[in-house]
Design a protein around this motif. Structure first.
Motif: not given
Lengths: 305, 250
Positions: A170-174, A194-196, A226-228
């Protein structure tokens, strides 16, 4: 079109090209087989599968943002037994290469159960463990936002399969690097990044969230940088092969992801707006490589340090 | 009817307001727009990530007619397109209405912009020798459109308005009961509360065309998957948008 220029090896599995439709944006392949010959693809990551059948979240499940789509589907799938008995045999007649089985769960046991069932399927080349779905409660992303729980899931699935295991984060992390390293230490063979991203939209007339689930996962070109960045950060710290995923829409995006450290690249949201997206990207790759003086795609993986 | 999605560039030949915020757009293109009434096209628009699904009002193999209501960014952009402008469409989407139904007298019930897909349906039913009654519901007389267009393809056109400024005051269901219409089968398209009311008020069998927020429009994202009465779920974009009354969990 198969040229050796686009060949890559992903955890020991040779792919004709690095382009893979991302889980949840391609169903189980049957609908897309009416649009183009699936065998042009590097591989296919099938719709996320859980131990038990799931309807998912109530409608509406879809909203829009600038350069992307917000979804709260919530892992709708017929369950691992039906996927194995119905979807995989159908896909085997349409796609003649190893596939990626995307697995999700609500407990460590759930993950291990589904992975063990997929381990017996010859057409499954890679198991992709989704610890990053933002749309389910008490599961999914809950496992992917802490290094310890991500490692626990990784260990559990590695214990029941000999196939390469990629953990989808997940990208929803620090700090995604710490989670990536925990998966690596727990025995993962690769990572999908990453996921969404967790997002929200509000209907101004109704003064209510557009999504019945209130929040959902955002994907599309808006999240590409962001994913990159996350692919690049993890590639600097981790030795595992990476499938880059997030907002990829063009052949140049594929090349950019690979330069950041991805060995293969998943195309997600773009399939929804343009059913021919993967086909066009694959057809455009050789010309884009010519323009950028890239002889073989394998040469540019992680070129940017 | 198994339809295969196609992607085509269509050119706008006409785009004009029919009523406040309601437009009729005509387009021509190189490929098939729809095989049967009740299908939809999914339109790519500049600067918007998702396409906009719009039901086919009429298609004669050459001219595609769409009716749409301006409700947001996408339809606002459509309203500004003049003749000669091009749009990229995914065509032949959804199942469409089934015309192979029992009975002689067909009732078509439309609410607001939901009137659109019933026009081609009326044309096809009338051409097959069925008796066709059309009941259209609007908020007020100033918002009425297409009632005259239906007349050559139907035996009667009734109107209901919420404020009573035209036709029967009230809902389409009020118009149907007050006129004492007898019919064998119904088709309906409109806002979900209207479809629910029609489904409950009419004892006859029928088909209802639903709308939903869609991701792809061709069955891969599960964004519009709807629970059915039998416990399964179906995609509004793929197995729908037309469902038989008994399929719906209402």
């Amino acid at each position: 079109m198969v040229t050796t220029r686009t060949h890559i090896s992903l955890a020991g599995i040779p792919l004709d090209n690095p382009v893979i439709p991302a889980s949840g944006t391609f169903g189980f392949g049957a609908e897309m087989a009416q649009v183009y010959d699936l065998d042009i693809l590097g591989s296919i990551s099938i719709k996320g599968t859980t131990r038990h059948p799931r309807y998912g979240n109530p409608l509406p499940r879809i909203a829009e943002g600038p350069g992307g789509v917000l979804n709260s589907v919530g892992l709708q799938n017929p369950g691992v037994e039906k996927v194995i008995s119905e979807e995989l045999p159908r896909l085997r007649r349409l796609f003649h290469k190893p596939i990626i089985a995307n697995i999700s769960g609500f407990s460590v046991d759930d993950y291990a159960w589904a992975c063990e069932r997929m381990d017996g399927e010859e057409q499954v080349g890679i198991i992709e463990v989704n610890v990053s779905c933002p749309n389910v409660h008490d599961g999914g992303m809950a496992f992917g936002t802490q290094p310890e729980s991500a490692a626990a899931v990784t260990r559990a699935v590695k214990a029941v399969t000999t196939k390469p295991v990629f953990v989808k984060l997940s990208p929803n992390v620090t700090d995604i690097v710490s989670i990536a390293l925990a998966c690596q230490e727990a025995g993962a063979d690769g990572l999908t990044l990453v996921n969404t991203l967790l997002g929200m939209r509000i209907d101004l007339q109704r003064r209510q969230p557009v999504l019945a689930n209130k929040v959902g996962g955002y994907s599309g070109p808006a999240i590409f940088p962001i994913a990159l960045r996350m692919v690049w950060q993890v590639a600097q710290a981790c030795s595992l092969p990476i499938m880059g995923c997030g907002g990829v829409a063009t052949a140049e995006d594929v090349i950019e992801m690979m330069m950041a450290g991805a060995t293969a690249v998943q195309v997600g949201a773009e399939n929804l707006r343009n059913p021919l997206a993967c086909k066009q990207i694959i057809e455009d790759l050789p010309q884009a490589m010519d323009r950028l003086r890239i002889d073989r795609l394998a040469d540019i993986i992680g070129a940017v340090r | 009817m198994v339809a295969t999605m196609e992607k085509h560039i269509f050119t706008v030949t006409k785009n004009a307001a029919l009523a406040p915020n309601v437009y009729e757009m005509q387009l021509e293109g190189p490929g098939c727009a729809a095989r049967v009434p009740g299908q939809f096209v999914n339109i790519a628009l500049d600067g918007l990530y998702l396409r906009r699904p719009i039901s086919v009002c009429n298609y004669d193999g050459r001219t595609l007619t769409l009716l749409y209501k301006v409700v947001g960014q996408g339809t606002r952009q459509m309203a500004a397109l003049g003749p000669g402008r091009t749009l990229e469409l995914l065509t032949q989407l959804g199942n469409g209405f089934s015309l192979d139904v029992p009975g002689r007298h067909m009732l078509l019930v439309g609410g607001g912009i939901g009137t659109a897909p019933l026009y081609w349906l009326a044309r096809e039913l009338k051409a097959r020798g069925r008796e066709v009654s059309v009941v259209l519901g609007f908020n007020t007389a100033a918002e009425i459109f297409y009632t005259e267009a239906f007349r050559p393809h139907s035996d009667r056109v009734l109107v209901a308005t919420m404020d009573g400024t035209a036709g029967t005051r009230g809902f389409v269901t009020d118009a149907i009961s007050r006129q004492g219409l007898s019919f064998d089968y119904f088709y309906a398209c409109g806002p979900t509360p209207m479809l629910r009311a029609v489904s409950q008020a009419l004892s006859q069998p029928g088909q209802l065309s639903l709308e939903a927020r869609m991701g792809c429009g061709f069955g891969i994202c599960m964004g519009c998957s709807l629970p059915m009465a039998d416990g399964t779920s179906k995609r509004v974009c793929k197995e729908g948008p037309v469902f038989r009354k008994e399929e719906l969990a209402w």
